[in-house]
Design an enzyme around this catalytic site. Structure first.
Site, PDB file in Angstrom:
ATOM      1  N   CYS A  45       0.837  -1.214   0.000  1.00 11.75           N
ATOM      2  CA  CYS A  45       0.000   0.000   0.000  1.00 11.75           C
ATOM      3  C   CYS A  45       0.866   1.255   0.000  1.00 11.75           C
ATOM      4  O   CYS A  45       0.528   2.256  -0.648  1.00 11.75           O
ATOM      5  CB  CYS A  45      -0.904   0.042   1.230  1.00 11.75           C
ATOM      6  SG  CYS A  45      -2.015  -1.347   1.343  1.00 11.75           S
TER       7      CYS A  45
HETATM    8  C1  BEZ Z   1       0.619  -4.647   1.856  1.00 11.47           C
HETATM    9  O1  BEZ Z   1       0.100  -3.584   1.557  1.00 11.47           O
HETATM   10  O2  BEZ Z   1       1.825  -4.790   1.777  1.00 11.47           O
HETATM   11  C2  BEZ Z   1      -0.189  -5.824   2.347  1.00 11.47           C
HETATM   12  C3  BEZ Z   1      -1.353  -5.603   3.053  1.00 11.47           C
HETATM   13  C4  BEZ Z   1      -2.085  -6.694   3.520  1.00 11.47           C
HETATM   14  C5  BEZ Z   1      -1.647  -7.984   3.241  1.00 11.47           C
HETATM   15  C6  BEZ Z   1      -0.490  -8.177   2.482  1.00 11.47           C
HETATM   16  C7  BEZ Z   1       0.246  -7.091   2.031  1.00 11.47           C
END
Ligand code: BEZ
Length: 211
Positions: A45
């Protein structure tokens, strides 16, 4: 019930990093992109929010307003944006909705309980100036989105909203487009004065008409 293409994008009032926003009023006559994230302080994100900030001028050029949602509170968002700006070498320049009670996430069907019962997944909604949903995409949490693809789709949507054409596989701005099957052969020369190539009765190509 999930949102489908052609549905009116539900209106809402949200607390965001740029203040309280009434969604439809904020969109005005612009196109919109609303995209969701699993959570704050997560690696994928973080890269996505940075990537969209860097593309802001591309969205502006297309008259598109962008808003993100993460189901965490505003104080967390503000701290996280500091990290995003620092690590991605940019400045987050669009609102991030705080939705700790999942009110907007549920309104838009951004929670997929069979994928995860806890997080919003990576949903994207492209909304037209008529406030109707033009595209939905859902990615799993583990896969970061390709925002060049979102821009490519916006180019196609904006073109096909104004001309009787469709865009072929992997089309990019500037490439030839497909003449809509609803246009009879007899009308093609007048409607497409740049010329056309009739490969099959149902497959007629023409240069992009708005260039
Ligand atoms: C991420 O944004 O890195 C992420 C968020 C939830 C689960 C896996 C990755």
């Amino acid at each position: 019930m999930s949102l489908r293409l052609g549905d009116v994008a539900p209106d809402f009032v949200a607390e965001t990093t740029e203040g309280t926003i009434k969604f439809h009023e904020w969109l005005g006559s612009s196109w919109g992109v609303l995209f969701s994230h699993p959570a704050d302080f997560t690696p994928v994100c973080t890269t996505e929010l940075g990537a969209v900030a860097k593309l802001r001028s591309e969205f502006d050029k297309r008259n598109v307003k962008v808003m993100a949602l993460s189901a965490d509170p505003l104080d967390a968002h503000k701290k996280w944006i500091g990290d995003i700006n620092e690590t991605q070498g940019t400045t987050v320049n669009y609102p991030l909705i705080a939705d700790p009670e999942f009110k907007i996430a549920n309104l838009y069907g951004m929670v997929h309980p069979n994928a995860t019962d806890k997080f919003t997944v990576r949903s994207v909604f492209i909304i037209g100036p008529d406030k109707k949903v033009k595209l939905t995409i859902t990615y799993p949490a583990s896969t970061g989105r390709n925002f060049d693809e979102i821009l490519r789709v916006i180019d196609s949507l904006q073109l096909t909203a104004n001309y009787s054409v469709a865009t072929p596989a992997n089309w990019k701005h500037g490439e030839d487009v497909v003449i809509a099957p609803s246009i009879p052969d007899a009308d093609v020369p007048a409607k497409f004065p740049k010329g056309h190539n009739r490969i099959k009765p149902y497959l007629r190509m023409t240069p992009q008409p708005n260039l």
